[in-house]
Design a protein around this motif. Structure first.
Motif: not given
Length: 306
Positions: A278-306
């Motif tokens: 259960a702990t590994l499943i929670a960590l995998a969910t956290l990593v995937l969620s954090f990675g996805f949100l970070r990728a989206v935020n990076r894309r937003d910053r790049q579009e704003t910079a343009r």
């Protein structure tokens, strides 16, 4: 002028309002997580035949439960099955939710309140009840759909075996989750100023062009949010396959990772290995969620910079 004592009481007031929420968070979230972590680092050592007083003793295991979980083929196969299940559920559910939201936001729509309610209503049905309803519709002996197919001389596929099982499970999730995601996207569409649409019409934009070039980009944050929630729900799939399990032999007790956790904890009695999984499943969910949100935020910053 207020006295220092009065200012002190006023300064403490916000923290007093936080006490109930903080207490509930600690009791029903932080403490269970801490206890699960503690259990995942322990194991039961059996002496002899395991009979008598002191024959079974809980001892420190370190990372042994985690290494066992990572090398467990059943857990890995369950994760792969959920991955295939999610590849069907998430795009279909979000695509339908976006389509319904755009249709309801159209000026030509009729009976919009009734349509919104009809699309959202399946979300209000508990997942176990929905799985039972669809499960009986999938059974050839009791399903009216199979009766109609037989009367028309059409083939009658077994939806509870092999590859069609993924479609059967995905259908339950899509049927129940599309309405919620539709409401989120539709609410974002209603928040777009009407002047934006009027300006596009004055420029000669068609309804399809408005939907593709204005509405969808404007609700992109809502699409990200619904995608985020859908991925988390997919990783935690449990009730649908568990409910359908008595109806078919194709769903094992370890079909999904959470079913594996449940089986180890309450079927096999190994609560310590289940806590590690259960702990590994929670960590995998956290990593995937954090990675996805970070990728989206990076894309937003790049579009704003343009």
């Amino acid at each position: 002028m207020k006295s220092p004592a009065h200012r002190g009481r006023a300064g403490r007031a916000p923290y007093l309002f936080l006490v109930p929420a903080t207490a509930l968070f600690v009791l029903f979230f932080a403490l269970p997580i801490g206890y699960a972590l503690w259990l995942s680092l322990r194991k039961v050592r059996v002496s002899g035949l395991g009979l008598g007083s002191g024959a079974r003793e809980e001892v420190w295991a370190g990372l042994e439960n985690y290494t066992g979980a990572l090398s467990d083929s059943e857990l890995l196969h369950g994760a792969l099955r959920v991955l295939g299940y999610g590849c069907i559920v998430v795009p279909v559910m979000l695509g339908l939710a976006l389509l319904f939201a755009l249709m309801l936001d159209s000026e030509r729509v009729r009976l919009a309140p009734f349509t919104r309610l009809a699309i959202f209503l399946p979300y209000a049905i508990p997942g176990v009840v929905a799985a039972l309803l669809w499960g009986f519709l999938y059974l050839p002996d009791v399903s009216p759909l199979y009766y109609v197919l037989d009367a028309l001389g059409l083939p009658q596929p077994d939806l509870l075996d092999g590859g069609p099982l993924y479609l059967a499970l995905a259908n339950i999730a899509v049927w129940g989750g599309t309405g919620f995601n539709m409401i989120v996207i539709y609410t974002a569409l209603r928040a777009v100023p009407a002047e934006v649409y009027e300006a596009a019409k004055l420029d000669g934009a068609t309804p399809l062009q408005i939907a593709l070039r204005i509405k969808i980009p404007m609700v992109a944050p809502s699409l990200v949010l619904t995608f985020f929630f859908s991925v988390i729900a997919t990783l935690q799939v449990f009730s649908e396959p568990t409910t359908l399990k008595p109806l078919t032999n194709s769903v094992s007790t370890t079909w999904s990772p959470l079913m594996k956790v449940y089986q180890d904890a309450f079927g096999n009695g190994d609560i310590h290995a289940a806590a590690a999984q259960a702990t590994l499943i929670a960590l995998a969910t956290l990593v995937l969620s954090f990675g996805f949100l970070r990728a989206v935020n990076r894309r937003d910053r790049q579009e704003t910079a343009r």
